[in-house]
Write a protein that holds these residues in place. Structure first.
Motif, mmCIF file in Angstrom:
data_model
loop_
_atom_site.group_PDB
_atom_site.id
_atom_site.type_symbol
_atom_site.label_atom_id
_atom_site.label_comp_id
_atom_site.label_asym_id
_atom_site.label_seq_id
_atom_site.Cartn_x
_atom_site.Cartn_y
_atom_site.Cartn_z
ATOM 1 N N THR A 133 0.857 -1.179 0.000
ATOM 2 C CA THR A 133 0.000 0.000 0.000
ATOM 3 C C THR A 133 0.896 1.232 0.000
ATOM 4 O OG1 THR A 133 -1.660 -1.199 1.236
ATOM 5 C CG2 THR A 133 -1.800 1.199 1.297
ATOM 6 N N MET A 134 0.554 2.197 -0.837
ATOM 7 C CA MET A 134 1.415 3.362 -1.000
ATOM 8 C C MET A 134 0.834 4.565 -0.261
ATOM 9 S SD MET A 134 3.641 1.889 -2.843
ATOM 10 C CE MET A 134 4.704 3.181 -3.471
ATOM 11 N N LYS A 135 1.689 5.318 0.409
ATOM 12 C CA LYS A 135 1.271 6.513 1.146
ATOM 13 C C LYS A 135 2.035 7.727 0.632
ATOM 14 C CE LYS A 135 -0.951 3.993 4.273
ATOM 15 N NZ LYS A 135 -2.429 3.878 4.205
ATOM 16 N N ARG A 136 1.383 8.866 0.635
ATOM 17 C CA ARG A 136 2.100 10.106 0.383
ATOM 18 C C ARG A 136 2.357 10.769 1.722
ATOM 19 N NH1 ARG A 136 2.276 12.294 -4.290
ATOM 20 N NH2 ARG A 136 0.226 11.500 -4.893
ATOM 21 N N GLY A 137 3.633 11.096 2.008
ATOM 22 C CA GLY A 137 3.981 11.733 3.276
ATOM 23 C C GLY A 137 3.965 13.244 3.139
ATOM 24 N N ILE A 143 1.349 10.888 7.423
ATOM 25 C CA ILE A 143 0.676 10.517 6.183
ATOM 26 C C ILE A 143 -0.285 11.614 5.747
ATOM 27 C CG2 ILE A 143 -0.976 8.890 5.148
ATOM 28 C CD1 ILE A 143 0.192 6.729 7.004
ATOM 29 N N MET A 144 -0.206 11.963 4.469
ATOM 30 C CA MET A 144 -1.178 12.870 3.880
ATOM 31 C C MET A 144 -2.357 12.082 3.323
ATOM 32 S SD MET A 144 0.005 15.948 4.130
ATOM 33 C CE MET A 144 -0.728 16.923 2.811
ATOM 34 N N GLU A 145 -2.017 11.011 2.590
ATOM 35 C CA GLU A 145 -3.072 10.207 1.950
ATOM 36 C C GLU A 145 -2.490 8.881 1.493
ATOM 37 O OE1 GLU A 145 -4.326 11.848 -1.783
ATOM 38 O OE2 GLU A 145 -2.288 12.357 -2.374
ATOM 39 N N SER A 146 -3.403 7.948 1.192
ATOM 40 C CA SER A 146 -2.999 6.704 0.549
ATOM 41 C C SER A 146 -3.115 6.901 -0.954
ATOM 42 C CB SER A 146 -3.897 5.550 0.989
ATOM 43 O OG SER A 146 -3.730 5.339 2.370
ATOM 44 N N VAL A 147 -2.185 6.317 -1.679
ATOM 45 C CA VAL A 147 -2.172 6.470 -3.132
ATOM 46 C C VAL A 147 -2.517 5.115 -3.732
ATOM 47 C CG1 VAL A 147 -0.744 7.127 -5.113
ATOM 48 C CG2 VAL A 147 -0.323 8.164 -2.869
ATOM 49 N N SER A 148 -3.474 5.077 -4.630
ATOM 50 C CA SER A 148 -3.852 3.806 -5.246
ATOM 51 C C SER A 148 -2.672 3.206 -5.982
ATOM 52 C CB SER A 148 -5.005 4.011 -6.216
ATOM 53 O OG SER A 148 -5.145 2.846 -7.005
#
Ligand code: CTP
Ligand code: MG
Length: 227
Positions: A133-137, A143-148
């Motif tokens: 699972t990818m996250k944008r920091g 964490i700012m958001e999860s990236v699909s």
């Protein structure tokens, strides 16, 4: 059309933190670079390899494979893209296949799939799908958001392009001061959409110390599956 392989091998291997550049470390009885070069030379379409090495490189001439007439050496540059451009200066026509010196576990089937897909103007690269699972920091550890991950790929090498367009894209991108870590990023910037060819997950780049044992294991598996 003729096909030339370019192998950037002028890095110092900072993350590897060994006392010599990682492409010269021993791996399953040879050096990393010797494995990489012989994987390429085993393919009948590859009749020539231009290797970019460091200016002070004292190891390359000691390799037995350095005497192979299909291999020529040029001096690399400050960044990987500079090294690739220096090698490209030796190539006039046809297509080039750029492959990291630090990826010794390349399989023939991946090379075949790449060469087939790259037989069109956009070129092609080997890549593998992102698994985690990818996250944008936010740059401060939160964490700012999860990236699909559905559309995300790891860019591997080899990457294959027509010689002229690649040379133009790389030199223009470098002149713009862009950070170019693979050939495809220069081509994308120049307006191309290279094909993604799903490759094997064992085509790892030796980057950190623990990667050597992994590469040794993958090479052993490769030898066992061939015999
Ligand atoms: N490379 C190169 N010229 C450079 C930098 C890198 O030819 N100026 C090559 C490396 O030798 C390697 C490939 O590009 O085969 C991929 O680069 P990388 O894995 O980053 O290797 P290093 O730059 O050597 O390692 P590090 O970034 O940890 O210092
Ligand atoms: Mg590097």
């Amino acid at each position: 059309t003729p096909l030339t392989a370019i192998v950037p091998a002028a890095g110092v291997g900072k993350r590897m933190a060994a006392d010599i550049p990682k492409q010269y470390l021993p791996l399953a009885g040879r050096t990393v670079l010797e494995h990489t070069l012989s994987r390429l030379l085993e393919h009948p379409a590859i009749t020539r390899i231009v290797v970019a090495t460091g200016e002070q490189d004292e190891w390359f001439p000691t390799l037995a494979i350095a005497r192979d007439t299909r291999i020529e050496r040029v001096i690399g540059g400050r960044e990987r893209a500079d090294s690739v451009l220096n090698a490209l200066a030796r190539v006039d026509t046809g297509r080039v296949l750029v492959h990291d010196a630090a990826r010794p576990c390349l399989h023939r089937c991946d090379l075949d799939a790449l060469l087939t897909a790259a037989d069109q103007p956009q070129g092609a690269i080997l890549a593998c799908r992102v698994r985690d699972t990818m996250k944008r920091g936010d740059g401060r550890g939160a964490i700012m958001e999860s990236v699909s991950r559905d559309e995300l790929w790891h860019a591997l090498t080899p990457q294959c392009f027509a010689t002229g367009p690649l040379r133009r894209a790389l030199s223009a991108a470098l002149r713009q001061g862009l950070a170019i870590t693979d050939e495809a990023s220069a081509m994308e910037w120049a307006g191309f959409h290279p094909r993604l060819v799903e490759g094997r997950g064992d085509n790892i780049k030796i980057t950190r110390p623990e990667d050597l044992a992994l590469a040794a294991f993958f090479l052993q598996q490769m030898i066992e599956s061939e015999t």
